[in-house]
Design an enzyme around this catalytic site. Structure first.
Site: not given
Length: 190
Positions: A46, A135-136, A173, A171, A78
């Site tokens: 997040g 992701i980032r 998941e 990630h 993350c």
């Protein structure tokens, strides 16, 4: 076994779906009392700054830290990894839970449009390579002497473990591969 998912923001549903696929009951952790009924907790990806603010507003920060220090198994992915870390490069004053002896650099793998996936060998989960989706993503730039490195990418740790804490820059998941979650569940069952 009941596994909590810190339900503030991020990939909550994806972790919940993966755990339910594995036959595990989940608890969406939104209040300190939810920490009393779980055997482990996942801190999902997040936006890390938002995590800190909401955790403190809901009085979860200190309660969660106490549980983790006392041995509650946790897996941070993350932004969840950033939350668990001891230090954030270039943000020395940002508050973290300080339960994983690492220094991280936020968004080190680039912006959203620079997100990518790659396959990596992770011996603790088996011989078959694992798809890692970044992701980032943060980068682990320094580890303490008691931190085990389970996987690297470009010579940087991407999956680490210290005592009851697992930290991943990617990630798991977002894949269909349950092996990382299965590894975490073994940590939760003793």
């Amino acid at each position: 076994m009941k596994i909590g998912i810190l339900a503030i923001q991020g990939s909550i549903v994806e972790h919940k779906n993966m755990l339910e696929r594995l036959g595990v009951e989940t608890v969406l952790v939104k209040k300190p009392e939810h920490l009393e009924i779980i055997d482990g907790i996942i801190l999902p990806g997040g936006e890390s700054t938002t995590f800190f603010t909401i955790l403190e507003n809901r009085l979860l920060f200190d309660a969660l830290r106490e549980k983790l220090v006392n041995g509650l198994p946790a897996m941070g992915t993350c932004a969840g990894l950033i939350l668990l870390s001891s230090r954030i490069e270039n943000h020395p004053d940002q508050k973290t839970l300080k339960v994983l002896d690492i220094t991280v650099s936020r968004n080190a793998y680039g912006r959203q449009r620079e997100s990518f996936s790659t396959y990596v060998k992770i011996p603790v989960i088996g011989d078959r390579e694992y798809e890692c989706i970044f992701i980032r993503a943060p980068q682990i730039v320094e580890i303490g002497r008691n931190v085990k490195v389970h996987a690297t990418f470009n010579d940087r740790p991407i999956f680490v473990e210290e005592n009851n804490i697992l930290g991943l820059t990617f990630h798991p998941e977002l894949t269909d591969d349950p092996r990382i979650h299965e590894y975490f569940l073994k940590r939760c069952s003793g």
